[in-house]
Write an enzyme that holds these catalytic residues in place. Sequence first.
Site, PDB file in Angstrom:
ATOM      1  N   ASP A   1      -8.040   1.981   2.140  1.00  0.00           N
ATOM      2  CA  ASP A   1      -7.200   2.369   2.952  1.00  0.00           C
ATOM      3  C   ASP A   1      -8.304   3.709   3.618  1.00  0.00           C
ATOM      4  O   ASP A   1      -8.063   4.411   4.904  1.00  0.00           O
ATOM      5  CB  ASP A   1      -5.382   3.097   3.058  1.00  0.00           C
ATOM      6  CG  ASP A   1      -5.334   3.055   4.302  1.00  0.00           C
ATOM      7  OD1 ASP A   1      -5.455   3.392   5.461  1.00  0.00           O
ATOM      8  OD2 ASP A   1      -4.282   4.737   4.165  1.00  0.00           O
TER       9      ASP A   1
ATOM     10  N   HIS B   1       0.571  -1.166   0.045  1.00  0.00           N
ATOM     11  CA  HIS B   1      -0.115  -0.156   0.152  1.00  0.00           C
ATOM     12  C   HIS B   1       0.925   1.144   0.088  1.00  0.00           C
ATOM     13  O   HIS B   1       1.301   1.835   1.101  1.00  0.00           O
ATOM     14  CB  HIS B   1      -0.928  -0.010   1.271  1.00  0.00           C
ATOM     15  CG  HIS B   1      -1.672   1.561   1.644  1.00  0.00           C
ATOM     16  ND1 HIS B   1      -2.715   1.678   0.028  1.00  0.00           N
ATOM     17  CD2 HIS B   1      -1.455   2.447   2.385  1.00  0.00           C
ATOM     18  CE1 HIS B   1      -2.953   2.424   0.875  1.00  0.00           C
ATOM     19  NE2 HIS B   1      -3.027   3.181   1.752  1.00  0.00           N
TER      20      HIS B   1
END
Lengths: 1003, 1003
Positions: free
Chosen positions: A179, A55
């Site tokens: 996220d 990420h």
Amino acid sequence: MQLLLFNLILAASLIGFISTSPTSKPPLPEKNCGYKSCHPIKKGFINVHIVPHTHDDVGWLKTVDQYYYGSNTKYQTAGVQYILDTVVDSLRKDKNRRFIYVETAFFWKWWIKQHDIVKSRVRKLVYNGQLEFISGGWSMNDEAVTHYQSIIDQMTWGLRKLNETFGECGRPKIGWQIDPFGHSREMASIFAQLGFDGVLLGRIDYQEKRFRWQTRTPEMVWRGSDSLGEASDIFTGVMYNTYSPPPGFCFDILCGDEPVIDDKKSFEYNVDRRVAEFVAYLDNVTQVYTTNNVIITMGDDFNYQDAESWFVNLDKLIYYVNQLQLSGSKYNLIYSTPSCYVNAIHDETKNNWIMKQDDFFPYASDPHAFWTGYFTSRPAIKRFERLGNNFLQVCKQLYALADLGPEDMVDLNALREAMGVMQHHDAITGTEKQHVASDYARQLQRGMDECEIITNAAIRKLLEVNIELKTCPLLNVSQCTTTTTNDGFVVTIYNPLSRPVDKVVRLPVKEDSYSVNDLQGTEYKTQIIPIPDFIKNIPGRSSQAKNELIFIARGIPALGWKSYRVMVYRKTNKNIIVSKKGNKHSVKNTAFIIDPNTGLINSLTIKNVSIDLSQNFFYYNGFVGDNSKFENRSSGAYIFRPDGPLQKITNKKVDYKVYEGELVAEIHQTFNEYISQIIRVNAIDDYVEFDWIIGPLPHSDRNGIEVVTKYQSDLKSNSVFYTDSNGKQMLKRVRNFRPSWKVNLSEPVAGNYYPVTTQISIKDTENGLAVLVDRAQGGTSLKDGEIELMLHRNCLHDDSFGVGEALNETAFGRGLVVRGSHYITVGNNGLAALTKDIVQRRLLDTWTFVVPVDEKVKYNMEFAGLKRPLPKSVQILTLEPWTGFDFLLRLEHVFEKSDQSQPVVVALADLFTSFEIISAQETTLGGNQWLKDNHRLHFNTNGTVEDLLYQDYNIVTDYETETHLLRNSIKRHTVINAFDDDSLNVSLSPGQIRTFIIQIKKY
Amino acid sequence: MQLLLFNLILAASLIGFISTSPTSKPPLPEKNCGYKSCHPIKKGFINVHIVPHTHDDVGWLKTVDQYYYGSNTKYQTAGVQYILDTVVDSLRKDKNRRFIYVETAFFWKWWIKQHDIVKSRVRKLVYNGQLEFISGGWSMNDEAVTHYQSIIDQMTWGLRKLNETFGECGRPKIGWQIDPFGHSREMASIFAQLGFDGVLLGRIDYQEKRFRWQTRTPEMVWRGSDSLGEASDIFTGVMYNTYSPPPGFCFDILCGDEPVIDDKKSFEYNVDRRVAEFVAYLDNVTQVYTTNNVIITMGDDFNYQDAESWFVNLDKLIYYVNQLQLSGSKYNLIYSTPSCYVNAIHDETKNNWIMKQDDFFPYASDPHAFWTGYFTSRPAIKRFERLGNNFLQVCKQLYALADLGPEDMVDLNALREAMGVMQHHDAITGTEKQHVASDYARQLQRGMDECEIITNAAIRKLLEVNIELKTCPLLNVSQCTTTTTNDGFVVTIYNPLSRPVDKVVRLPVKEDSYSVNDLQGTEYKTQIIPIPDFIKNIPGRSSQAKNELIFIARGIPALGWKSYRVMVYRKTNKNIIVSKKGNKHSVKNTAFIIDPNTGLINSLTIKNVSIDLSQNFFYYNGFVGDNSKFENRSSGAYIFRPDGPLQKITNKKVDYKVYEGELVAEIHQTFNEYISQIIRVNAIDDYVEFDWIIGPLPHSDRNGIEVVTKYQSDLKSNSVFYTDSNGKQMLKRVRNFRPSWKVNLSEPVAGNYYPVTTQISIKDTENGLAVLVDRAQGGTSLKDGEIELMLHRNCLHDDSFGVGEALNETAFGRGLVVRGSHYITVGNNGLAALTKDIVQRRLLDTWTFVVPVDEKVKYNMEFAGLKRPLPKSVQILTLEPWTGFDFLLRLEHVFEKSDQSQPVVVALADLFTSFEIISAQETTLGGNQWLKDNHRLHFNTNGTVEDLLYQDYNIVTDYETETHLLRNSIKRHTVINAFDDDSLNVSLSPGQIRTFIIQIKKY
């Protein structure tokens, strides 16, 4: 004739790479991507999809480039270049391995630096499905404070580059919003329209998560839009452990977890124990999901800088856990991707999925951590981003209208990419470190500077003269060099809307009187209003302008401009009109009434509708704690957590001055040393503008303060209010309530805050009141009849979600001053149409260019891009240069079904003044696949289940029984594709957006 | 005849891989390794050799396996598997890149786990010179506390595996001792004999470093041995910044230094600044060296886990620094290796190099950090390692003598490798964390256990019976199950020396009287001595033995054994002889005299030579500081830093008991609650043994204590003493003095400590006194006539050189008790011969196997491996199974030239009883290259320059002038290769070691 044919073939081949037509392509390496490249599912087992991923925030604690290169390690050890370098190596070692990559902003930064050999290796990995792009936007955009136009743009830009480089195999099929801090309904709709097969989420409210775990409903079908109906349905999964690996199984080089050690001779041998720990974790995960496929994310923030450390251990973990099948284990681990996971679920079960129709806002991660602060955090950059979008659209349109050709594309791309970065969930959200926020602003400014090269080139080309048009980027502090230092200048007002608009033009000037003339020599009425001291004193302002010159530009053509010649009258002083007596101040249909005892407004009239309305500023003290436990959470960049009730700014009468003329009437209010406001009505707009100036916020010893404005009316709104979803659709909000699960609010204020991207409204049976914002803000209605919006915050403490800094913005050595506008309108049935109109005109506002008068230069002072305006319900959402000679044209029905709106048909033929559309082929929303080739996976649903979910969900079995009963199969998705190629007539249903690649012929 | 021929061809092809003969090899990929693979040197420039490397400690803060796998990250984020994984990938990306790998223990752990494809890739990288093995030992051995036999073994084992796998291209050419804490002269000699072209060092005394920097003499020719002369010369370089990268240029993923950012559009662009910083560093480096080639180490401890993060940045650094050549820069950066660097220097200059003849001990890194504590730290493991070597040699010999064949090799390798690991500079040194020390011990124990399988198999094969011989590993606490729990047992004493020996056998027993008979039935004299309480009470001892049974085994054959049958006499009590009256206690020629008032010894007699000698124990308080600055350095695992003068252990009279018989006489002394001692003489050995038992050391509140023993004589030693260099040669030491530079001692005690691997001695014109140790210890002579040795230490504070733990060893819940022996001998001219004899007999001591008496089993109770003993001056240093049917045979002249020793000739023909040598081909010391093929680079020297260096070295220019004048060329190295293939007679000059691969025919 032959020449035309040649052109057609050329054009076809140029756009060919979004097609899968075999005839138009050069030979390419064998492709085995997509679902057919997935590792096979083992029947009779629970298939565990091991998904290696990283990420990579497009800026957060470090700037984008610092993350890319890996510098500035004092904040984070993270270098994306190394991730991509090593992942490619690791994938090449074993065909079983898989990896997904998401943030294309980083990917392209890397790609352009690679040798052809590396590029060819990467292509191979993409073609055989080992490396899969997921989501594929330029960044993983936030969903609360972003506008759908910019989301679509940033997705389109990312997907386009993937398509150009990797073709079909580079086309993402799954949304990956792991996220962002809450999830919008409109985002679901966008993913559906992008042609995606599913979306996976990382963060949902902790209470909703518990509820979904207990009811085994973390997977569902989400209907993204009531207007679009089934076409906006998308399979949605909420992951077990956000996007992190199982605790203890982070094999990243920077993680401390134990590697798998399988050397039986080693004293460190740990396979049996590690496998048992993993299986125990799987036993928990499979309690929550209902199918024989579960996803285990194997990665985290900036993981895989040393990809091999992950893969070496995953290889072993998969091998040894699967070995247990010999002794009866039900688990079958495979390297997988989100798309293989979604496809496996699709293949496995034809059962009906529960349907979701609300959204996932606000997001709370614990009883005192409502992530509603970031709806407002860094209000200046939130506004700057909107301005960036406004100019990007102007820029794209002018580029296409002037047909600038590929050599200027790089300048356009700078703003495309800066805007793509801005959408990131730590950029526009304001949840980044200060130095990163500064870098975002710098990137955006550079993008806008480069776009000014485009707009200049385009206008010059369309005008066939060589003049240098300047924009005035600092109009927000009434500063513009050209208008202030020249006695005569030409103002050119460009209108990016698809219909003509009128515009109240305001220009900072030095003198007290000016004349304004148009092309025909017609003189325009003007009005002069002094610039108040609270504007003049904003830190950083540097201008000799003491007044604003006001005139009304009427009928600025769709996708076109008008120019006005402004000349000073040095002698006279006829324009400044100080207030007339009385408390009611009006211009045409619009008025406000002041209570002279308080200096506050107490009533509004808009187009014959009057309501009692008061407005004032207040503040919350931000909670201060050491974040050691839930109760000690500080209010911070992410979290809004008030400490005590709302506080009055002042008990004193507000000082004010009123200026009133034929064009505008305005009151300049000074509330205290850090809050001022101008309330304004004008001759053309059906709203009252509240132009607030806030800052520098005072520092107390301890608490930060979070300033709100509150509009109080007597509307009986009955706990209900409405906020928009990314500016596209409106969602109903009910105080202290969530539509699909039972909420228990430990934070009654913060827990009722919702993101307001463009508007918030209340209504009762008679009237409605809407507040339109010029940037995203957090808003709520805590009492019937009230609308509250948070404007500015300083949080003297970090809220401990990673950013590690207090949110305490400064500029020019002092606390940041923020200026912005609310547009208030009232109405009854027509309110939706009214607000849509205002929202559009403020979002895609006219853009002002100025140039000193040069008598020698003669040029076309009026230009229209469209031969005829489009209907009010239709907007050209996007007109931009595409590959080769083509453009991308995106049309939008701006109203929703709930607005009682009707379908419309737009004729594309003979529409544009600079070119003719000779063919148009429809694509998915992202422009990266022909719509006819898009066949989304279908997931059955049982319709809405909201009512059901109000049952006591602690009784899991009962719930499950009922859920089961509700599962009926319904009809397949229908692809809306009503376009008839021959006619070039496009029908648009309410809420619909349609995207076309158009071939043009220049006039 | 044909069969024989076939065998010869087979044998030749089997040993072929150490040959470069083209006829005996299968076709291999093209090789372009060695010096011809070096990047070309650019004439007229200063060539900067950028050497990417990783320093992988074979255990330190983590165990070997924890480092390999990367577990236990709480101590260090380091996983060697990832280093090798990613380095291979990175090298494959660019042929210009280079990497060296050093610690083969790790390399093989990795290699055996790799797929054939990876192995083939690695071979390619080795063959084209991109991946070069440097040094190539199993570990990077310490040089202070290691024995040359074990150093040679561990180098041989590492080099052999490289040779078997990679052939000529895997043959290291450079010694790479970049981290050991000081450097021995013998190590230089070993590198020369290994056929190496140079050695590079990281750490030398800070004062010597300053001196060499000022005199521009960090590079030199080091003469490793006076006996071997020029053949032991080796080019030696001391690196500028140990083995670390220039400050700010560590590009490891775990380093925080700024990457090189060359994207001109990036706000992070930093190429110009970074290049300037690097060039500034080079300007400093080139002030110190004299040639146009400098080496810059680019790596550090466990670097390159993500190799790409290093290489990506080095690529850019090299490119951009070299770009400066266009604007006149004199620097030319190239990827390089230590060998390319040394070769470039060799090619560049035929000037004479300064010659060094002393060593680099002790090492001080600042005025208060003398790394002399580790000479003694962890005394138990230091002894255990020596025992390991003893058994390894027994094991190898028996393996070869019994010709066990390849199937048992894995058991032998376990001890080879455990011993290789033990030589590591954080293993035997005692500078590792406690849990790592425990792991070393565990590894060594496993190796010894596996070797017991070998010795058993070998003896069974040679005896042709099936019995299970046990060893008694706990004889150091007088514990052995077989001898204690059986009334009758057979003791087999194996002698690994190349000549017959006599041995005083001591066995723990339960009863008071035993009979001992040999093969012929001859009964042997026995003596029984009670085991004193201070032995019985050692924590962890678990035995019913209350006595030690003593007899003398005489004439145990070279490489052979004798067995003795021991039976209990339960009734009588004839053997225990308590002391006679008087203070002088003697057996045959050897005696000691006790002062009854003190309980201490005051005189010794050995073979008619008597000297006054007293002995007592003392301690230093270890300095305690917070390590915040030099003055605050604590005494610790590395550093010895006493706080105040030597302290008396006790002022009381020492309690003692004397036992005296025909075989041994001994006094049991109890000094205090933690120090006891047995002083012992016997009927056959020309020494007095001091058998000390120390521990658990007391804990004060603050200081640790560091216990020494001091032997005080009236010898007029005149500041001079002698210590050995790795057990091979003796070096002269002068108190408060260094032979080649002016020392200023801020630590007058610690700065006079030297490593004592086997012995320390003093002498005057009449007599000499030598103390021989059974393990490495720190030792000195702080006053004339005195010898001081440090025995045991507890340091309650870390000395802040990384280990991060106090040295405070415990066992069985209490402080560690250590037992060991000093062998004291005196003499005049013959002292050297005497000590060599004792050292050899104690180093390669007889090994005792026991088995309960089984009357049904008849077996050969005597065996000799050699048909005739070798002369006293010659020892078979190594006899071990090699590849195929071959053995490696290493012969050693055990005396030095300075011992007035003469060359000897050994006939190999008809030497061994189990096989005949049919051919022998000589190799370099490591057995990995035919000696005839070894052509070392020659570096001219000007002979010794010791005198010169006493000049005031602050005047650099003067010094340089003089140095220049001294440079005369001398003759080329001559390779000593006197072996005549036909005769099988080997001549050995003093100090010489010769290595042969022998083909054998079994009898």
